[in-house]
Scaffold this motif. Sequence first.
Motif: not given
Length: 216
Positions: A145-157
């Motif tokens: 969940a940490f990885t998915i959430g982190f990458v989702t936010e990262e790809q938002g930028v």
Amino acid sequence: MSTERRAPLDRKRVADTALRLLNEVGLDGLSLRVIAKELDVKAPALYWHFKDKQALLDEMATEMYRRMVAGAALDPDDTWQERMAKTYRGLREALLRYRDGAKVYSGARFTGTDHAREMEQNLRLFTAAGFSLAEAVRANQTAYAFTIGFVTEEQGVRPLPDERREGYDVAERARRLAEFPLSAAVGAELFADYDRHFEEGLELVIAGTEARYGRT
């Protein structure tokens, strides 16, 4: 008359085409109609293989997983900490290859049993280290969940590693928030140096798992 023969239309060919188009149009722009046009077929031909877009996303996520683990061998001598770090670093790297990769992968239901071999080996490693099955699941679920959430936010930028969305300039943000110095200063922590921030976050998850379950 051309004698050129096209590859047969099957689930893998459709998924491969969808993943290629994903980097061009993103998840919102990806549709069965767009994929059918790229394949030079009528849209109903795709419904023979996928009943709707979610079914296609499930196959795309499965293909992403296959590519991620292709040729990779799990080291039986890993500690559980090493395995967790390798697993979720690898997942992040795989998701970053695709525009909206985290959104496609999140919540998808794998269409086969390709993932079961690695899952079984991981669970065996964790239970051999003293975790109960429930603890092993919870530890990995948290890291996932940490990885998915982190990458989702990262790809938002950064939709792709060489792209950056307008509006996420750290220096400009600091100028706009100048009267809120602490809030201005966190821009570099929120919107830059994602590799370092991911590693720190993953270390926190691993340390938290050690502390919660006493498995050092």
